[in-house]
Design an enzyme around this catalytic site. Structure first.
Site, mmCIF file in Angstrom:
data_model
loop_
_atom_site.group_PDB
_atom_site.id
_atom_site.type_symbol
_atom_site.label_atom_id
_atom_site.label_comp_id
_atom_site.label_asym_id
_atom_site.label_seq_id
_atom_site.Cartn_x
_atom_site.Cartn_y
_atom_site.Cartn_z
ATOM 1 N N SER A 115 0.793 -1.234 0.000
ATOM 2 C CA SER A 115 0.000 0.000 0.000
ATOM 3 C C SER A 115 0.822 1.280 0.000
ATOM 4 O O SER A 115 0.253 2.366 -0.179
ATOM 5 C CB SER A 115 -0.945 0.018 1.208
ATOM 6 N N LYS A 142 0.244 3.485 -2.869
ATOM 7 C CA LYS A 142 -0.868 4.440 -2.942
ATOM 8 C C LYS A 142 -0.375 5.886 -2.987
ATOM 9 O O LYS A 142 -1.128 6.798 -3.344
ATOM 10 C CB LYS A 142 -1.785 4.279 -1.731
ATOM 11 N N SER A 196 -5.849 3.721 4.557
ATOM 12 C CA SER A 196 -5.228 2.955 3.478
ATOM 13 C C SER A 196 -6.237 2.063 2.756
ATOM 14 O O SER A 196 -5.936 0.929 2.388
ATOM 15 C CB SER A 196 -4.074 2.096 4.019
#
Length: 338
Positions: free
Chosen positions: A96, A99, A160
């Site tokens: 993540s 991102k 997240s």
């Protein structure tokens, strides 16, 4: 007369040969010293697509042992100076933390679109189903309910949320496919060498059940980004979207009927205060998948110091190692400026 000319010529050539020899000796000596004392590296200014050559003296003179991290980087966020690196140019799965590129591009569109924060974002059935999955979701998309850009940015930054990140990517690029193109294009504009196939950081096999797998790639494929390049992306977020830190430092938040929990253990009031003491952490992004392992991009600013950015990838001891790396970065980024 001829004898005097001959002596003059000998003297002339001998003098120039001596000068050339001395110059060559000096060059060899300097090159030898540079090779033994200076680890040459390229440090980026990142402004106007410009690269600046510099010498990194830190790794040769001051050793930092991070045995658990597969790759790591520490950067002075004001100067762009790299003060620590371990396998920094190896492209890896980063979960993540990928991102950050999605959130950066969404932030750019927000800044250039009046009223964007309150714009509603279309959510399809695949993302609704994904939002309720315990592993891949994160922020529930309730059927019939509308979600705006602000809701999704908070869910992506703080909690997240994978489905929120994908929805944001579609808002930015109109389709998921075009957004992936935009991610890779932005990467090239910064002279980086990474590969994006996901807005969320999930790997291809995790995305396929929800309709977001990329054809031509196996289940194990995912965003592959180096630790140094991840630090550069974080640098741009902090530089171009400083408001991002307003949300990345929030422990938890109630947003539109749902609770957003931040997994950054360096933030105040967490279970490990001994790691937080003196670090002044206010972001940035956590990540984990079984293949990528534990990943963390952190940023902090101690009073009287430049802001720092640290990256540790595939590190089961990410909090302990990140704390060591941050203290190291505070100390040696300041030494480089003096």
């Amino acid at each position: 007369m001829h004898q005097n000319n001959w002596l003059h010529n000998v003297s002339y050539y001998f003098k120039h040969i001596l000068i050339a020899s001395l110059a060559l000796a000096c060059l060899i000596t300097v090159g030898s010293l540079a090779g033994h004392q200076i680890n040459a590296s390229t440090v980026y200014s990142y402004d106007n697509n410009q690269q600046v050559g510099s010498n990194d003296l830190i790794n040769n003179r001051h050793k930092l042992y991070l045995p658990h991290a597969s790759a790591a980087v520490a950067m002075d966020a004001q100067t762009g100076q790299i003060v620590y690196q371990k396998n920094d140019n190896q492209r890896r799965l980063i979960a993540s933390t990928g991102k950050l590129m999605t959130l950066y591009l969404a932030g750019r569109k927000i800044n250039n679109t009046p009223g964007a924060w309150n714009q509603n974002v279309a959510v399809n059935n695949g993302l609704r189903r994904m939002s309720y999955d315990g592993n891949d979701g994160g922020y529930h998309f309730i059927n019939g309910h509308h979600y705006n850009v602000g809701n999704l940015m908070k869910a992506g930054i703080i909690a997240s949320s994978n489905n929120a990140a994908i929805a944001l990517g579609q808002w930015v690029g109109y389709t998921n496919h075009h957004f992936l193109y935009m991610e890779n294009k932005q990467d090239r504009l910064w002279h980086l060498h990474d590969h994006f196939i996901s807005a969320s950081g999930l790997e291809n096999g995790d995305l396929k059940p929800w309709g977001y797998g990329v054809k031509g790639y196996g289940n194990a494929a995912g965003n592959e980004i180096s630790a140094k390049d991840l630090a550069v992306i974080a640098y741009h977020i902090i530089k171009d979207e400083p408001w991002f830190l307003k949300y990345s430092k929030i422990n938890d938040m109630h947003e539109d009927g749902q609770n957003l929990y931040n997994y950054n253990e360096f933030l105040p009031d967490r279970d490990y205060p001994y790691l937080v003491k003196g670090l002044h952490v206010d972001g940035l992004k956590t990540g984990w998948t079984p293949r990528a392992g534990y990943c963390f991009v952190g940023t902090a600013q101690m009073p009287g110091h430049h802001r720092i950015i640290t990256v540790v990838l595939h590190d089961d001891h990410q909090w302990h190692d990140s704390a060591k790396l941050m203290r190291y970065a505070y100390k040696y980024s300041k030494l480089l400026r003096n």
